[in-house]
Motif scaffolding. Structure first.
Motif, PDB file in Angstrom:
ATOM      1  N   ALA A 257      63.020  56.077 -40.326  1.00  0.00           N
ATOM      2  CA  ALA A 257      62.283  55.558 -39.170  1.00  0.00           C
ATOM      3  C   ALA A 257      62.007  56.681 -38.169  1.00  0.00           C
ATOM      4  O   ALA A 257      60.930  56.737 -37.566  1.00  0.00           O
ATOM      5  CB  ALA A 257      63.075  54.433 -38.509  1.00  0.00           C
ATOM      6  N   LEU A 258      62.980  57.580 -38.012  1.00  0.00           N
ATOM      7  CA  LEU A 258      62.793  58.740 -37.133  1.00  0.00           C
ATOM      8  C   LEU A 258      61.661  59.621 -37.639  1.00  0.00           C
ATOM      9  O   LEU A 258      60.784  60.044 -36.868  1.00  0.00           O
ATOM     10  CB  LEU A 258      64.089  59.538 -37.034  1.00  0.00           C
ATOM     11  N   ASN A 259      61.655  59.893 -38.935  1.00  0.00           N
ATOM     12  CA  ASN A 259      60.615  60.752 -39.512  1.00  0.00           C
ATOM     13  C   ASN A 259      59.225  60.122 -39.392  1.00  0.00           C
ATOM     14  O   ASN A 259      58.235  60.816 -39.124  1.00  0.00           O
ATOM     15  CB  ASN A 259      60.935  61.052 -40.981  1.00  0.00           C
ATOM     16  N   VAL A 260      59.145  58.802 -39.574  1.00  0.00           N
ATOM     17  CA  VAL A 260      57.866  58.105 -39.408  1.00  0.00           C
ATOM     18  C   VAL A 260      57.430  58.166 -37.949  1.00  0.00           C
ATOM     19  O   VAL A 260      56.255  58.409 -37.641  1.00  0.00           O
ATOM     20  CB  VAL A 260      57.971  56.638 -39.878  1.00  0.00           C
ATOM     21  N   GLY A 261      58.391  57.945 -37.026  1.00  0.00           N
ATOM     22  CA  GLY A 261      58.085  58.016 -35.601  1.00  0.00           C
ATOM     23  C   GLY A 261      57.572  59.385 -35.197  1.00  0.00           C
ATOM     24  O   GLY A 261      56.612  59.503 -34.419  1.00  0.00           O
ATOM     25  N   LEU A 262      58.182  60.433 -35.724  1.00  0.00           N
ATOM     26  CA  LEU A 262      57.734  61.799 -35.446  1.00  0.00           C
ATOM     27  C   LEU A 262      56.330  62.034 -36.004  1.00  0.00           C
ATOM     28  O   LEU A 262      55.490  62.673 -35.361  1.00  0.00           O
ATOM     29  CB  LEU A 262      58.713  62.809 -36.050  1.00  0.00           C
ATOM     30  N   SER A 263      56.080  61.499 -37.196  1.00  0.00           N
ATOM     31  CA  SER A 263      54.775  61.646 -37.833  1.00  0.00           C
ATOM     32  C   SER A 263      53.678  60.966 -37.005  1.00  0.00           C
ATOM     33  O   SER A 263      52.591  61.518 -36.815  1.00  0.00           O
ATOM     34  CB  SER A 263      54.797  61.052 -39.248  1.00  0.00           C
ATOM     35  N   ILE A 264      53.990  59.764 -36.494  1.00  0.00           N
ATOM     36  CA  ILE A 264      53.022  59.018 -35.684  1.00  0.00           C
ATOM     37  C   ILE A 264      52.796  59.705 -34.336  1.00  0.00           C
ATOM     38  O   ILE A 264      51.670  59.825 -33.865  1.00  0.00           O
ATOM     39  CB  ILE A 264      53.518  57.574 -35.460  1.00  0.00           C
ATOM     40  N   THR A 265      53.887  60.169 -33.716  1.00  0.00           N
ATOM     41  CA  THR A 265      53.820  60.714 -32.362  1.00  0.00           C
ATOM     42  C   THR A 265      53.241  62.124 -32.310  1.00  0.00           C
ATOM     43  O   THR A 265      52.421  62.447 -31.444  1.00  0.00           O
ATOM     44  CB  THR A 265      55.227  60.730 -31.720  1.00  0.00           C
ATOM     45  N   ILE A 266      53.675  62.964 -33.251  1.00  0.00           N
ATOM     46  CA  ILE A 266      53.302  64.382 -33.195  1.00  0.00           C
ATOM     47  C   ILE A 266      52.248  64.754 -34.235  1.00  0.00           C
ATOM     48  O   ILE A 266      51.368  65.571 -33.996  1.00  0.00           O
ATOM     49  CB  ILE A 266      54.559  65.273 -33.367  1.00  0.00           C
ATOM     50  N   GLY A 267      52.345  64.138 -35.405  1.00  0.00           N
ATOM     51  CA  GLY A 267      51.464  64.508 -36.512  1.00  0.00           C
ATOM     52  C   GLY A 267      52.285  65.014 -37.683  1.00  0.00           C
ATOM     53  O   GLY A 267      53.507  64.878 -37.707  1.00  0.00           O
ATOM     54  N   PHE A 268      51.647  65.586 -38.665  1.00  0.00           N
ATOM     55  CA  PHE A 268      52.261  66.031 -39.925  1.00  0.00           C
ATOM     56  C   PHE A 268      52.676  64.814 -40.761  1.00  0.00           C
ATOM     57  O   PHE A 268      52.766  63.706 -40.267  1.00  0.00           O
ATOM     58  CB  PHE A 268      53.471  66.950 -39.701  1.00  0.00           C
ATOM     59  N   THR A 269      52.948  65.063 -42.027  1.00  0.00           N
ATOM     60  CA  THR A 269      53.332  63.976 -42.928  1.00  0.00           C
ATOM     61  C   THR A 269      54.803  63.622 -42.750  1.00  0.00           C
ATOM     62  O   THR A 269      55.581  64.396 -42.183  1.00  0.00           O
ATOM     63  CB  THR A 269      53.102  64.385 -44.393  1.00  0.00           C
ATOM     64  N   VAL A 270      55.169  62.453 -43.250  1.00  0.00           N
ATOM     65  CA  VAL A 270      56.573  62.019 -43.187  1.00  0.00           C
ATOM     66  C   VAL A 270      57.455  62.994 -43.961  1.00  0.00           C
ATOM     67  O   VAL A 270      58.545  63.370 -43.515  1.00  0.00           O
ATOM     68  CB  VAL A 270      56.725  60.588 -43.752  1.00  0.00           C
TER      69      VAL A 270
END
Length: 201
Positions: A34-47
């Protein structure tokens, strides 16, 4: 050696598939996912990219906690999991959606089983552990914490960050947090026996 490499590689590929299924189920992913998905949504880059980036940060955090040199061999594990997650999410399951509760539950349960089975496979190899698993061990060794307490602390930390970043937290997150350990243990016995039998051939 071939058996070790096979168990290690297949295990990490299955973990990647399991992670993607739990995310796609949309009922709540594991705390770190969930953290990795949140980072992907917020900042960009893939999960998968965030799996690797967060893992690299944890390599240094683990070294700091243990007052030891960073275990850079763990990068091999990180890259394989990260690439596996992106492979399944971008190239295989990109257009797959689970829009009703029945398929969502099946995807979540299937994902949990695949993650647990994958972990039980890759741990047989004695190759470097995922830095997330190593974080639990680092807290356990440095502060003499019970493994369950150390695991709970790391999961809550990831959960807090995932919440702040609007990661996919839900009932599935709770289910994964409490069931993944026992299911790994359930798979570990038979997998260990199979590994030992194949290693002797």
């Amino acid at each position: 050696m071939k058996t070790k490499i096979s168990f290690y590689t297949i295990g990490l590929i299955l973990i990647g598939l399991g992670v993607v299924l739990t995310i796609k189920a949309d009922l709540g992913a594991g705390a770190w996912d969930a953290l990795n998905v949140g980072l992907s949504i917020t900042i960009g880059f893939t999960v998968g990219s965030w799996v690797i980036i967060v893992g690299i940060i944890l390599i240094f955090v683990n070294a700091l906690i243990q007052h030891a040199k960073p275990k850079f061999l763990a990068l091999m594990t990180l890259f394989l999991i990260g690439f596996s997650v992106d492979f399944w999410m971008i190239f295989v399951l990109r257009n797959i959606e689970f829009n009703t509760l029945g398929p969502q539950i099946l995807a979540l349960v299937g994902g949990i089983l695949l993650i647990a089975f994958g972990v039980s496979l890759y741990l047989q190899s004695t190759f470097p552990a995922n830095p997330i698993d190593q974080l639990m061990l680092s807290l356990h060794e440095r502060f003499h914490m019970n493994l369950m307490v150390a695991k709970t602390i790391t999961e809550l930390f990831a959960l807090l960050l995932a919440f702040l970043l609007s990661g996919p937290i839900g009932v599935g997150t709770i289910i994964i947090t409490f069931l993944i350990g026992p299911i790994i243990q359930l798979f570990n016995g038979p997998v260990s026996k199979r590994f030992e039998a194949l290693s002797k051939k």
